[in-house]
Design a protein around this motif. Structure first.
Motif, short mmCIF file in Angstrom:
data_model
loop_
_atom_site.label_atom_id
_atom_site.label_comp_id
_atom_site.label_asym_id
_atom_site.label_seq_id
_atom_site.Cartn_x
_atom_site.Cartn_y
_atom_site.Cartn_z
N HIS A 191 28.50 87.44 23.12
CA HIS A 191 27.54 88.46 23.57
C HIS A 191 26.22 88.40 22.80
O HIS A 191 25.15 88.64 23.37
N TRP A 192 26.28 88.13 21.49
CA TRP A 192 25.08 88.22 20.65
C TRP A 192 25.06 87.05 19.68
O TRP A 192 25.16 87.25 18.46
N PRO A 193 24.91 85.82 20.19
CA PRO A 193 25.00 84.64 19.32
C PRO A 193 23.89 84.58 18.29
O PRO A 193 24.01 83.91 17.27
N ASP A 194 22.82 85.32 18.53
CA ASP A 194 21.68 85.30 17.63
C ASP A 194 21.95 86.07 16.32
O ASP A 194 21.26 85.89 15.33
N LEU A 195 22.97 86.91 16.35
CA LEU A 195 23.29 87.70 15.14
C LEU A 195 24.15 86.86 14.21
O LEU A 195 25.15 86.29 14.62
N GLN A 196 23.74 86.78 12.95
CA GLN A 196 24.50 86.02 11.98
C GLN A 196 24.78 86.82 10.72
O GLN A 196 24.15 87.85 10.48
N ALA A 197 25.74 86.32 9.95
CA ALA A 197 26.11 86.99 8.71
C ALA A 197 25.99 86.06 7.53
O ALA A 197 26.27 84.86 7.65
N GLU A 290 12.88 96.29 0.67
CA GLU A 290 11.49 95.85 0.56
C GLU A 290 11.16 94.84 1.66
O GLU A 290 10.11 94.91 2.30
N TYR A 291 12.09 93.93 1.91
CA TYR A 291 11.94 92.91 2.96
C TYR A 291 11.76 93.56 4.33
O TYR A 291 11.04 93.07 5.19
N ASN A 292 12.39 94.73 4.51
CA ASN A 292 12.33 95.44 5.80
C ASN A 292 11.13 96.38 5.91
O ASN A 292 11.01 97.10 6.90
N ARG A 293 10.26 96.41 4.89
CA ARG A 293 9.21 97.44 4.83
C ARG A 293 8.31 97.42 6.06
O ARG A 293 7.90 98.46 6.57
N THR A 294 8.02 96.24 6.59
CA THR A 294 7.12 96.15 7.74
C THR A 294 7.85 96.00 9.07
O THR A 294 7.25 95.64 10.08
N GLY A 295 9.15 96.26 9.06
CA GLY A 295 9.95 96.09 10.30
C GLY A 295 11.33 95.61 9.89
O GLY A 295 11.45 94.77 8.99
N ILE A 296 12.38 96.13 10.55
CA ILE A 296 13.74 95.82 10.10
C ILE A 296 14.16 94.41 10.51
O ILE A 296 14.25 94.09 11.69
N LYS A 297 14.39 93.57 9.48
CA LYS A 297 14.74 92.16 9.73
C LYS A 297 16.11 91.77 9.20
O LYS A 297 16.57 90.65 9.42
N ALA A 298 16.75 92.68 8.45
CA ALA A 298 18.07 92.37 7.87
C ALA A 298 18.80 93.67 7.56
O ALA A 298 18.18 94.71 7.37
N PRO A 318 17.08 81.67 7.00
CA PRO A 318 16.58 80.78 5.93
C PRO A 318 15.72 81.54 4.93
O PRO A 318 15.84 81.34 3.71
N GLU A 319 14.90 82.47 5.42
CA GLU A 319 14.02 83.27 4.57
C GLU A 319 14.85 84.18 3.65
O GLU A 319 14.57 84.29 2.45
N ILE A 320 15.87 84.81 4.21
CA ILE A 320 16.71 85.74 3.43
C ILE A 320 17.50 84.96 2.36
O ILE A 320 17.58 85.38 1.20
N TYR A 321 18.00 83.83 2.76
CA TYR A 321 18.75 82.97 1.83
C TYR A 321 17.84 82.58 0.65
O TYR A 321 18.22 82.69 -0.52
N ALA A 322 16.61 82.17 0.98
CA ALA A 322 15.66 81.75 -0.06
C ALA A 322 15.28 82.93 -0.95
O ALA A 322 15.18 82.80 -2.18
N LEU A 323 15.09 84.09 -0.34
CA LEU A 323 14.70 85.30 -1.08
C LEU A 323 15.78 85.69 -2.10
O LEU A 323 15.49 85.92 -3.27
N LEU A 324 17.01 85.71 -1.66
CA LEU A 324 18.10 86.12 -2.56
C LEU A 324 18.32 85.08 -3.65
O LEU A 324 18.54 85.42 -4.81
N ASP A 334 27.21 82.36 -0.21
CA ASP A 334 27.94 81.57 0.77
C ASP A 334 27.31 81.78 2.13
O ASP A 334 27.37 82.87 2.68
N ASP A 335 26.72 80.77 2.65
CA ASP A 335 26.04 80.85 3.94
C ASP A 335 27.08 80.89 5.06
O ASP A 335 27.80 79.94 5.27
N GLN A 336 27.18 82.03 5.71
CA GLN A 336 28.24 82.23 6.69
C GLN A 336 27.61 82.30 8.07
O GLN A 336 27.10 83.34 8.46
N LEU A 337 27.62 81.21 8.77
CA LEU A 337 26.91 81.17 10.04
C LEU A 337 27.85 81.29 11.23
O LEU A 337 28.93 80.71 11.24
#
Ligand code: DP6
Length: 347
Positions: A191-197, A290-298, A318-324, A334-337
């Motif tokens: 239903h929502w393949p674009d959503l990842q964890a 802070e990452y979500n300050r300009t719009g919810i992205k995670a 990729p951005e969230i992974y790099a940020l953390l 652990d990148d869980q795709l």
């Protein structure tokens, strides 16, 4: 002669949390909950069960967890799952005398997780879902996933949601016998393949207070839990289901973070208080906020342990992974795709 089955089952991570029981034997919850089932590629439980007429002479039913033998009889929840599935098999054998009478044979159960047990990574969920699914395969029970979820629920509450892939609700039910307290699929994983964890392993140490023990302290002592059960979760379940159906990520994320926050607030409201998050968990919350300050992205969410699970659209990962990794170099992330799937039989 023997009969044998091997299956794997996935982990699920709740976005509306289960916390509190109204019946601790049947495992009936004080509120409905909703989770997302993760891919089995990286995290899963795997169970092999063999039934043989010869096992009676070898100590009866036996259990190995991650290679170490454990006592079966002291494990009431496992005994309940075994008793339920054996009763179903016995009924089938009585209806069809041609079936081999394996319900009375002792079983050897071997179960393993490919990730740390009891670190708040939902190992009991995949573990009991896998146990029940494998028993159902062994005994060839003609039960659907919702029926099996009612057996898995008696192993561990959250396990009932791991019988389905995708987006899964555990309807709390109102009956005393638990026959309406079961898991249902809200939407499949396609239903929502674009959503990842993304799972951030902050610590793989065994948790201090088990969920089982912790939630009943909360039921006994937290006035905030009563507010959550009555005033918050019923509407939140509806809102969450609507957000999932609409694939509305900002709404899904907001509800997920609010529910994680309230679950940990309820733990703090327990007397004496229970702390599952640590300084790193809280730092991750600040970074995502802070990452979500300009719009919810995670969205972040935490279960009964310090590890973070981040849900986000694929393009942001990729951005969230790099940020953390920038803030916590050396910590294991652990990148869980990908989001999959129903339990499966291993050929
Ligand atoms: C915080 O399912 O582990 O992960 O039913 O006693 O085995 P028992 O508890 P368990 O509790 C899980 C609690 C949670 C929230 C959730 O998964 O919904």
């Amino acid at each position: 002669t023997f009969f044998e089955a091997t299956c794997t089952a996935p982990v699920n991570i709740a976005v509306v949390k289960y916390w509190g029981k109204r019946d601790t034997t049947l495992i009936l919850p004080t509120n409905s909950s909703l989770s997302v089932t993760l891919s089995q590629d990286q995290l899963h439980s795997k169970t092999t069960i063999r039934a043989s007429a010869d096992f009676e002479a070898q100590g009866g039913d036996r259990l190995w967890l991650n290679g170490i033998e454990e006592s079966i009889q002291s494990n009431k929840r496992l005994v309940a799952c075994l008793r339920e599935t054996r009763a179903q098999r016995k009924a089938m054998e009585q209806a069809d005398p041609a079936l081999p009478k394996i319900h009375s044979w002792a079983v050897h159960i071997c179960s393993e997780n490919n990730f740390p047990t009891a670190a708040g990574l939902a190992s009991s969920a995949s573990g009991y879902a896998c146990l029940v699914y494998t028993l159902a395969k062994l005994y060839q029970l003609p039960l659907n996933a919702s029926d099996l979820s009612m057996v898995a629920r008696q192993g561990s509450g959250s396990a009932c949601r791991s019988l389905f892939g995708g987006f899964v609700a555990w309807e709390m039910g109102t009956r005393d016998d638990g026959l309406d307290s079961r898991a249902v699929q809200i939407a499949p994983e396609t239903h929502w393949p674009d959503l990842q964890a993304l799972i951030c392993v902050v610590s793989d140490a065994k948790k201090g207070t088990s969920s089982t023990e912790g939630m009943q302290h909360t039921v006994k002592t937290s006035p905030l839990l009563q507010h959550r059960i009555k005033e918050v979760v019923p509407q939140r379940m509806k809102d969450m289901i609507a957000a999932i159906h609409a694939k509305d990520f900002p709404r899904f994320a907001e509800l997920t973070m609010q529910d994680s926050n309230q679950f940990h607030a309820v733990c703090l409201d327990t007397y004496p208080p229970i702390f599952y998050m640590n300084d790193i968990s809280r730092a991750i919350i600040r970074i995502i906020t802070e990452y979500n300050r300009t719009g919810i992205k995670a969205a972040y969410t935490y279960d009964a342990g310090p590890n973070a699970v981040i849900y986000a659209p694929k393009e942001n990962m990729p951005e969230i992974y790099a940020l953390l990794n920038h803030y916590f170099p050396g910590a294991v992330f652990d990148d869980q795709l990908g989001l999959r799937n129903d339990p499966r039989a291993v050929a």
